[in-house]
Design a protein around this motif. Structure first.
Motif, PDB file in Angstrom:
ATOM      1  N   THR A  41      -3.329 -44.999  55.676  1.00  0.00           N
ATOM      2  CA  THR A  41      -2.703 -46.286  56.484  1.00  0.00           C
ATOM      3  C   THR A  41      -3.582 -47.504  56.766  1.00  0.00           C
ATOM      4  OG1 THR A  41      -1.599 -44.470  57.661  1.00  0.00           O
ATOM      5  CG2 THR A  41      -1.437 -46.697  58.861  1.00  0.00           C
ATOM      6  N   ILE A  42      -4.586 -47.320  57.002  1.00  0.00           N
ATOM      7  CA  ILE A  42      -5.648 -48.481  56.936  1.00  0.00           C
ATOM      8  C   ILE A  42      -5.919 -49.326  55.725  1.00  0.00           C
ATOM      9  CG2 ILE A  42      -8.128 -49.057  57.446  1.00  0.00           C
ATOM     10  CD1 ILE A  42      -8.376 -47.084  59.461  1.00  0.00           C
ATOM     11  N   VAL A  43      -6.004 -48.439  54.719  1.00  0.00           N
ATOM     12  CA  VAL A  43      -5.974 -49.153  53.439  1.00  0.00           C
ATOM     13  C   VAL A  43      -4.868 -49.970  53.142  1.00  0.00           C
ATOM     14  CG1 VAL A  43      -6.200 -48.577  50.780  1.00  0.00           C
ATOM     15  CG2 VAL A  43      -7.727 -47.361  52.461  1.00  0.00           C
ATOM     16  N   PHE A  44      -3.461 -49.339  53.384  1.00  0.00           N
ATOM     17  CA  PHE A  44      -2.263 -50.030  52.974  1.00  0.00           C
ATOM     18  C   PHE A  44      -2.053 -51.105  53.862  1.00  0.00           C
ATOM     19  CE2 PHE A  44      -1.617 -46.191  50.730  1.00  0.00           C
ATOM     20  CZ  PHE A  44      -0.316 -46.672  49.859  1.00  0.00           C
ATOM     21  N   VAL A  45      -2.470 -51.069  55.301  1.00  0.00           N
ATOM     22  CA  VAL A  45      -2.057 -52.100  55.980  1.00  0.00           C
ATOM     23  C   VAL A  45      -3.225 -53.302  56.138  1.00  0.00           C
ATOM     24  CG1 VAL A  45      -2.257 -52.611  58.707  1.00  0.00           C
ATOM     25  CG2 VAL A  45      -0.922 -50.698  57.882  1.00  0.00           C
ATOM     26  N   GLY A  46      -4.368 -52.836  55.513  1.00  0.00           N
ATOM     27  CA  GLY A  46      -5.545 -53.904  55.098  1.00  0.00           C
ATOM     28  C   GLY A  46      -5.259 -54.671  54.032  1.00  0.00           C
ATOM     29  N   ALA A  47      -4.467 -53.971  52.852  1.00  0.00           N
ATOM     30  CA  ALA A  47      -4.111 -54.529  51.804  1.00  0.00           C
ATOM     31  C   ALA A  47      -3.296 -55.722  52.018  1.00  0.00           C
ATOM     32  CB  ALA A  47      -3.602 -53.770  50.629  1.00  0.00           C
ATOM     33  N   LEU A 105      -3.181 -63.780  60.320  1.00  0.00           N
ATOM     34  CA  LEU A 105      -3.498 -62.489  60.659  1.00  0.00           C
ATOM     35  C   LEU A 105      -2.641 -61.978  62.190  1.00  0.00           C
ATOM     36  CD1 LEU A 105      -7.382 -61.955  59.386  1.00  0.00           C
ATOM     37  CD2 LEU A 105      -4.841 -61.334  58.378  1.00  0.00           C
ATOM     38  N   SER A 106      -2.724 -63.182  63.081  1.00  0.00           N
ATOM     39  CA  SER A 106      -2.093 -62.855  64.430  1.00  0.00           C
ATOM     40  C   SER A 106      -0.795 -62.593  64.124  1.00  0.00           C
ATOM     41  CB  SER A 106      -2.445 -64.144  65.124  1.00  0.00           C
ATOM     42  OG  SER A 106      -3.309 -64.252  65.501  1.00  0.00           O
ATOM     43  N   PHE A 107       0.038 -63.070  63.241  1.00  0.00           N
ATOM     44  CA  PHE A 107       1.377 -62.997  62.942  1.00  0.00           C
ATOM     45  C   PHE A 107       1.553 -61.571  62.411  1.00  0.00           C
ATOM     46  CE2 PHE A 107       3.865 -62.930  58.931  1.00  0.00           C
ATOM     47  CZ  PHE A 107       5.153 -62.610  59.548  1.00  0.00           C
ATOM     48  N   TYR A 108       0.613 -61.101  61.367  1.00  0.00           N
ATOM     49  CA  TYR A 108       0.650 -60.180  60.482  1.00  0.00           C
ATOM     50  C   TYR A 108       0.495 -58.579  61.778  1.00  0.00           C
ATOM     51  CZ  TYR A 108      -0.090 -56.157  57.218  1.00  0.00           C
ATOM     52  OH  TYR A 108      -0.109 -54.932  56.751  1.00  0.00           O
ATOM     53  N   GLY A 109      -0.529 -59.076  62.781  1.00  0.00           N
ATOM     54  CA  GLY A 109      -0.935 -57.975  63.824  1.00  0.00           C
ATOM     55  C   GLY A 109       0.019 -57.763  64.808  1.00  0.00           C
ATOM     56  N   ALA A 110       1.095 -58.951  65.128  1.00  0.00           N
ATOM     57  CA  ALA A 110       1.850 -58.832  65.973  1.00  0.00           C
ATOM     58  C   ALA A 110       3.052 -58.007  65.394  1.00  0.00           C
ATOM     59  CB  ALA A 110       2.596 -60.195  66.396  1.00  0.00           C
ATOM     60  N   LYS A 111       3.424 -58.122  64.213  1.00  0.00           N
ATOM     61  CA  LYS A 111       4.356 -57.366  63.421  1.00  0.00           C
ATOM     62  C   LYS A 111       3.894 -55.798  63.448  1.00  0.00           C
ATOM     63  CE  LYS A 111       7.393 -60.285  60.200  1.00  0.00           C
ATOM     64  NZ  LYS A 111       8.367 -59.714  61.193  1.00  0.00           N
ATOM     65  N   ILE A 112       2.820 -55.540  63.069  1.00  0.00           N
ATOM     66  CA  ILE A 112       2.433 -54.314  62.615  1.00  0.00           C
ATOM     67  C   ILE A 112       2.511 -53.536  64.324  1.00  0.00           C
ATOM     68  CG2 ILE A 112       0.084 -52.575  62.466  1.00  0.00           C
ATOM     69  CD1 ILE A 112       1.986 -53.784  60.001  1.00  0.00           C
ATOM     70  N   LEU A 113       1.942 -54.191  65.329  1.00  0.00           N
ATOM     71  CA  LEU A 113       2.041 -53.594  66.607  1.00  0.00           C
ATOM     72  C   LEU A 113       3.417 -53.340  67.113  1.00  0.00           C
ATOM     73  CD1 LEU A 113       0.767 -52.937  69.180  1.00  0.00           C
ATOM     74  CD2 LEU A 113       1.080 -55.388  69.934  1.00  0.00           C
ATOM     75  N   VAL A 114       4.360 -54.346  66.889  1.00  0.00           N
ATOM     76  CA  VAL A 114       5.891 -54.177  67.279  1.00  0.00           C
ATOM     77  C   VAL A 114       6.414 -52.906  66.454  1.00  0.00           C
ATOM     78  CG1 VAL A 114       8.092 -55.108  67.105  1.00  0.00           C
ATOM     79  CG2 VAL A 114       6.190 -56.444  67.998  1.00  0.00           C
ATOM     80  N   VAL A 131       2.948 -39.519  64.795  1.00  0.00           N
ATOM     81  CA  VAL A 131       2.136 -40.329  64.238  1.00  0.00           C
ATOM     82  C   VAL A 131       2.149 -40.291  62.546  1.00  0.00           C
ATOM     83  CG1 VAL A 131      -0.534 -40.402  63.570  1.00  0.00           C
ATOM     84  CG2 VAL A 131       0.171 -39.732  65.895  1.00  0.00           C
ATOM     85  N   VAL A 132       2.545 -39.223  62.108  1.00  0.00           N
ATOM     86  CA  VAL A 132       2.837 -39.238  60.772  1.00  0.00           C
ATOM     87  C   VAL A 132       3.924 -39.993  60.022  1.00  0.00           C
ATOM     88  CG1 VAL A 132       3.716 -37.494  58.788  1.00  0.00           C
ATOM     89  CG2 VAL A 132       2.026 -36.856  60.314  1.00  0.00           C
ATOM     90  N   ILE A 133       5.127 -40.016  60.860  1.00  0.00           N
ATOM     91  CA  ILE A 133       6.218 -40.710  60.671  1.00  0.00           C
ATOM     92  C   ILE A 133       5.844 -42.263  61.074  1.00  0.00           C
ATOM     93  CG2 ILE A 133       8.574 -41.467  61.546  1.00  0.00           C
ATOM     94  CD1 ILE A 133       8.821 -38.451  62.254  1.00  0.00           C
ATOM     95  N   VAL A 134       5.049 -42.643  61.900  1.00  0.00           N
ATOM     96  CA  VAL A 134       4.854 -43.876  62.191  1.00  0.00           C
ATOM     97  C   VAL A 134       3.835 -44.552  61.164  1.00  0.00           C
ATOM     98  CG1 VAL A 134       3.504 -45.510  63.608  1.00  0.00           C
ATOM     99  CG2 VAL A 134       5.152 -43.828  64.288  1.00  0.00           C
ATOM    100  N   CYS A 135       2.839 -43.632  60.573  1.00  0.00           N
ATOM    101  CA  CYS A 135       2.076 -44.133  59.507  1.00  0.00           C
ATOM    102  C   CYS A 135       2.780 -44.241  58.268  1.00  0.00           C
ATOM    103  CB  CYS A 135       0.665 -42.830  59.331  1.00  0.00           C
ATOM    104  SG  CYS A 135      -0.300 -42.931  60.483  1.00  0.00           S
ATOM    105  N   GLY A 136       3.883 -43.572  58.039  1.00  0.00           N
ATOM    106  CA  GLY A 136       4.492 -43.908  56.828  1.00  0.00           C
ATOM    107  C   GLY A 136       5.390 -45.306  57.044  1.00  0.00           C
ATOM    108  N   ALA A 137       5.893 -45.374  57.838  1.00  0.00           N
ATOM    109  CA  ALA A 137       6.212 -46.959  57.959  1.00  0.00           C
ATOM    110  C   ALA A 137       5.293 -48.079  58.073  1.00  0.00           C
ATOM    111  CB  ALA A 137       6.976 -47.011  59.648  1.00  0.00           C
ATOM    112  N   LEU A 138       4.081 -47.890  58.750  1.00  0.00           N
ATOM    113  CA  LEU A 138       3.099 -48.724  58.450  1.00  0.00           C
ATOM    114  C   LEU A 138       2.659 -49.085  57.103  1.00  0.00           C
ATOM    115  CD1 LEU A 138       0.990 -47.932  61.613  1.00  0.00           C
ATOM    116  CD2 LEU A 138       2.693 -49.732  61.432  1.00  0.00           C
ATOM    117  N   MET A 139       2.385 -47.856  56.270  1.00  0.00           N
ATOM    118  CA  MET A 139       2.180 -47.912  54.920  1.00  0.00           C
ATOM    119  C   MET A 139       3.094 -48.756  54.255  1.00  0.00           C
ATOM    120  SD  MET A 139       0.787 -44.040  54.366  1.00  0.00           S
ATOM    121  CE  MET A 139       0.618 -44.027  52.627  1.00  0.00           C
ATOM    122  N   ALA A 140       4.414 -48.559  54.464  1.00  0.00           N
ATOM    123  CA  ALA A 140       5.339 -49.457  53.750  1.00  0.00           C
ATOM    124  C   ALA A 140       5.574 -50.599  54.054  1.00  0.00           C
ATOM    125  CB  ALA A 140       6.822 -48.734  53.979  1.00  0.00           C
ATOM    126  N   ALA A 141       5.072 -50.957  55.531  1.00  0.00           N
ATOM    127  CA  ALA A 141       5.174 -52.516  55.853  1.00  0.00           C
ATOM    128  C   ALA A 141       3.797 -53.193  55.075  1.00  0.00           C
ATOM    129  CB  ALA A 141       4.614 -52.479  57.362  1.00  0.00           C
TER     130      ALA A 141
END
Length: 273
Positions: free
Chosen positions: A257-263, A110-119, A166-176
């Motif tokens: 976004t929370i649902v996709f990133v959480g999955a 989760l640290s690895f994944y969290g770092a990727k999401i943050l960056v 925020v919208v554009i970043v959320c799209g990228a996070l959902m894709a990640a």
């Protein structure tokens, strides 16, 4: 007597490592530059359209169009590039067979994944903000010859641009997040494009429950979130009648976004690398 220095994989070090990996990829800069260039190109065409709009638009409609919406209405360009970029950030670990090494070098999965999401969040927000600011400058210069200008002095204008980022970043996070679940660049990108581009086609089906759900479709939520927030500008001139308010749309989008990133986090934690 020599001393042995032990490497401690702290979260800041993981984030720095992920940033270094991201910025050393040629594809990162290719996608980023293309995003900004295409955004500016479409912005130029939008600005040039003001010449013909003055002949058939009412003052109320023209005021709405020459608001922040002139900059944010083409957010889909950056959104599509963001989906591709967010997917690539996650699935590249699997396609290049570096996922096991990355996980072993981290304190936890989760640290690895969290770092990727943050960056990803910080980097893509920078790209989106750059595209929007340059677009604002280009459009304002282009429409000034028609004695029209963007309301740069209003807080609502900049709030709308911030919402668009925020919208554009959320799209990228959902894709990640989807990339972490599917582990396939093609699969995750196709599914995300389907959610954004194909799902709204269901609106043509004459069923009440689909009509009720339509305002909550991802692309409709995103479109409502970038509605102009300037004082005196009526978003109903530009948006559908049943559209959510800008703030409600942002809240719904954050839930998505929370649902996709959480999955994605659940997949990283539970599944074998």
């Amino acid at each position: 007597m020599s001393t042995v220095t032990h490497y401690r994989p702290t979260f800041p070090r993981l984030a720095r490592s992920e940033l270094r990996k991201l910025t050393t990829l040629r594809s990162t800069w290719v996608i980023s530059v293309l995003t900004v260039l295409f955004y500016l190109l479409i912005s130029f065409f939008v600005a040039e359209a003001v010449d013909s709009m003055t002949s058939y638009m009412s003052r109320r409609e023209l005021a709405a169009f020459t608001s922040s919406y002139m900059v944010t209405s083409i957010f889909q360009i950056a959104l599509l590039f963001g989906i591709a970029f967010g997917t690539m950030v996650m699935t590249a670990e699997y396609s290049h067979n570096t996922i096991q090494t990355s996980l072993l070098a981290s304190r936890s999965r989760l640290s690895f994944y969290g770092a990727k999401i943050l960056v990803l969040t910080v980097f893509w927000a920078s790209v989106a903000a750059t595209a929007l600011l340059l677009s604002t400058l280009l459009i304002n210069i282009s429409i000034s010859r028609h004695d029209v200008s963007l309301p740069l002095g209003e807080i609502g204008f900049w709030a709308s641009l911030a919402s668009c980022v925020v919208v554009i970043v959320c799209g990228a996070l959902m894709a990640a997040g989807m990339g972490a679940v599917l582990r396939s660049t093609v699969g995750a990108t196709t599914l995300m494009f389907g959610l954004v581009l194909i799902l709204p086609i269901l609106e043509v089906i004459p069923l009440d429950f689909l009509s009720d759900m339509a305002p909550y479709f991802p692309i409709n939520v995103m479109s409502s979130a970038v509605a102009p927030r300037e004082e005196g500008i009526l978003g109903d001139v530009l948006l559908r009648e049943d559209a959510l308010s800008a703030n409600a749309s942002l809240a719904v989008l954050l839930v998505y976004t929370i649902v996709f990133v959480g999955a994605g986090a659940l997949s990283i934690k539970k599944r074998d690398a």
